[in-house]
Design a protein around this motif. Structure first.
Motif, PDB file in Angstrom:
ATOM      1  N   HIS A   1       0.827  -1.138  -0.076  1.00 48.69           N
ATOM      2  CA  HIS A   1      -0.124  -0.007  -0.164  1.00 48.69           C
ATOM      3  C   HIS A   1       0.869   1.346  -0.010  1.00 48.69           C
ATOM      4  O   HIS A   1       0.415   2.159  -0.634  1.00 48.69           O
ATOM      5  N   GLN A   2       1.919   1.173   0.640  1.00 49.34           N
ATOM      6  CA  GLN A   2       2.627   2.382   0.883  1.00 49.34           C
ATOM      7  C   GLN A   2       3.718   2.365  -0.422  1.00 49.34           C
ATOM      8  O   GLN A   2       4.449   1.381  -0.643  1.00 49.34           O
ATOM      9  N   PRO A   3       3.819   3.447  -1.113  1.00 46.43           N
ATOM     10  CA  PRO A   3       4.421   3.600  -2.386  1.00 46.43           C
ATOM     11  C   PRO A   3       5.852   2.983  -2.486  1.00 46.43           C
ATOM     12  O   PRO A   3       6.179   2.151  -3.390  1.00 46.43           O
ATOM     13  N   GLN A   4       6.690   2.977  -1.582  1.00 51.27           N
ATOM     14  CA  GLN A   4       8.239   2.402  -1.548  1.00 51.27           C
ATOM     15  C   GLN A   4       8.065   1.315  -0.644  1.00 51.27           C
ATOM     16  O   GLN A   4       9.073   0.794  -0.172  1.00 51.27           O
ATOM     17  N   GLY A   5       7.032   0.794  -0.030  1.00 48.83           N
ATOM     18  CA  GLY A   5       6.999  -0.491   0.663  1.00 48.83           C
ATOM     19  C   GLY A   5       7.068   0.116   2.347  1.00 48.83           C
ATOM     20  O   GLY A   5       7.152   1.308   2.546  1.00 48.83           O
ATOM     21  N   PRO A   6       6.514  -0.725   2.998  1.00 47.15           N
ATOM     22  CA  PRO A   6       6.531  -0.234   4.457  1.00 47.15           C
ATOM     23  C   PRO A   6       7.806   0.034   5.005  1.00 47.15           C
ATOM     24  O   PRO A   6       8.882  -0.216   4.541  1.00 47.15           O
ATOM     25  N   PRO A   7       8.139   1.117   5.724  1.00 48.72           N
ATOM     26  CA  PRO A   7       9.355   1.630   6.343  1.00 48.72           C
ATOM     27  C   PRO A   7      10.091   0.415   6.984  1.00 48.72           C
ATOM     28  O   PRO A   7       9.312  -0.474   7.672  1.00 48.72           O
ATOM     29  N   LEU A   8      11.425   0.348   6.905  1.00 49.23           N
ATOM     30  CA  LEU A   8      12.319  -0.618   7.504  1.00 49.23           C
ATOM     31  C   LEU A   8      12.951  -0.035   8.643  1.00 49.23           C
ATOM     32  O   LEU A   8      13.734   1.120   8.609  1.00 49.23           O
ATOM     33  N   TRP A   9      12.917  -0.455   9.977  1.00 50.80           N
ATOM     34  CA  TRP A   9      13.663  -0.246  10.826  1.00 50.80           C
ATOM     35  C   TRP A   9      14.641  -1.127  11.386  1.00 50.80           C
ATOM     36  O   TRP A   9      14.474  -2.106  11.390  1.00 50.80           O
ATOM     37  N   ILE A  10      15.769  -0.770  11.845  1.00 42.86           N
ATOM     38  CA  ILE A  10      16.857  -1.627  12.300  1.00 42.86           C
ATOM     39  C   ILE A  10      17.046  -1.769  13.735  1.00 42.86           C
ATOM     40  O   ILE A  10      16.900  -0.663  14.656  1.00 42.86           O
TER      41      ILE A  10
END
Length: 323
Positions: A168-177
């Motif tokens: 759904h989010q244009p660049q994909g879900p946020p990635l957290w480390i």
């Protein structure tokens, strides 16, 4: 603090120890978290070493019963083939209407985790490289918006892979480390959307966040590009000694290790609502903007978790909102 977000961790381990109806009640637990005013709900991963519910399935259940809560993994390990993970996360992001945050880690170094990787047919010593390539592949597949992607890495190879459905989010879900080593801190600032360690003290968190933020600035990214988050365990009780007793019993049941040992690796605090808020505020002053709270209980049961959730929402959350 208007930009502060507070989330809670689903009690995935309880379903193994309690053996009650918890898995069937995941949706109602998530709904209770939303009604209680929290901003996000999180699920961790450990299929074998410290067995619990599958985090993506748990969050899918939570997504169906909530409208506002962000849904996060805390954290996913590099156990899945990258295309498989990218597809799962894209589907969950669609199911939730774009509310997903994908927290990524490499696995806690322990004999149990090493066996876990071995039973998946994976070399534990290569986990950092596979995690990096997994992230790169996920981001490439999401950004391609259904067009073919090829990738050549040390651990994985793609040829004309076109991923659908799109997240759904244009660049994909946020990635957290979640990592705190020097290389990972720099990578968090340059490449990731958030940093979410289990820092043992607010001061250590601040030292790490300063390095993340410096790397972000060096990369020319805007201040809002990287979210400062932290994963902490808090026991809230008007009786401070009761809160401390809860921590002792919880970590013994969960890890089979004394609280003193666990406090050397994780941020853990028990006390009155005001004492807990004061402790959390020290993390906020050191850069944290999204608190991810695990809620220890006297017994690892669904009933105990619901009590802790309500108490934390009613007694701690209003104080945090007023900071």
């Amino acid at each position: 603090m208007t930009d502060l977000k507070v989330g809670i961790v689903l009690p995935g381990r309880e379903c193994v120890i309690d053996e009650g109806p918890y898995p069937a009640n995941l949706a109602s637990i998530a709904a209770l978290a939303e009604e209680s005013g929290f901003d996000s709900i999180w699920a961790g991963e450990s299929p074998l070493a410290r067995s619990r519910m599958n985090p993506l399935l748990a969050l899918a259940a939570a997504a169906t019963a909530t409208e506002r809560l962000q849904l996060g993994t805390a954290v996913l390990m590099p156990l899945r083939p990258p295309v498989h993970l990218a597809h799962e996360l894209a589907c969950l992001d669609r199911i939730s209407g774009g509310r997903l945050i994908a927290g990524i880690g490499s696995g806690f170094a322990s004999p149990g985790t090493e066996r876990e990787f071995a039973n998946y047919g994976l070399d534990f010593t290569t986990r950092f490289g596979r995690m990096r390539e997994t992230v790169e592949i996920c981001q490439a597949l999401w950004a391609a918006r259904g067009e073919p992607v090829s990738y050549e890495g040390q651990h994985y190879r793609l040829q004309d892979a076109a991923l659908l459905p799109l997240p759904h989010q244009p660049q994909g879900p946020p990635l957290w480390i979640a990592h705190s080593g020097p290389k990972m801190l720099r990578r968090a600032g340059r490449r990731f959307d958030g940093w979410m360690p289990t820092s043992t003290t607010p001061e250590k968190y601040g030292e790490g966040w300063d390095q993340v933020d410096a790397a972000r600035q060096e990369a020319g990214r805007p201040a809002e590009a990287v979210t400062g988050a932290v994963y902490l365990s808090v026991a809230v009780n008007r009786d401070r000694q009761r809160a401390e007793d809860t921590l002792w019993s919880y970590f013994d049941a969960y890890y089979g290790l004394p609280l003193t040992t666990m406090r050397t690796t994780q941020g853990i605090f028990g006390g009155t609502p005001q004492e807990v808020a004061d402790w959390l505020n020290r993390y906020i002053r050191n850069g944290a903007r999204h608190l991810i709270l695990r809620l220890p209980t006297d017994e690892l049961t669904e009933a105990g978790y619901r009590t802790a959730l309500r108490r934390t929402g009613q007694e701690l959350l209003p104080i945090l909102r007023g900071l």
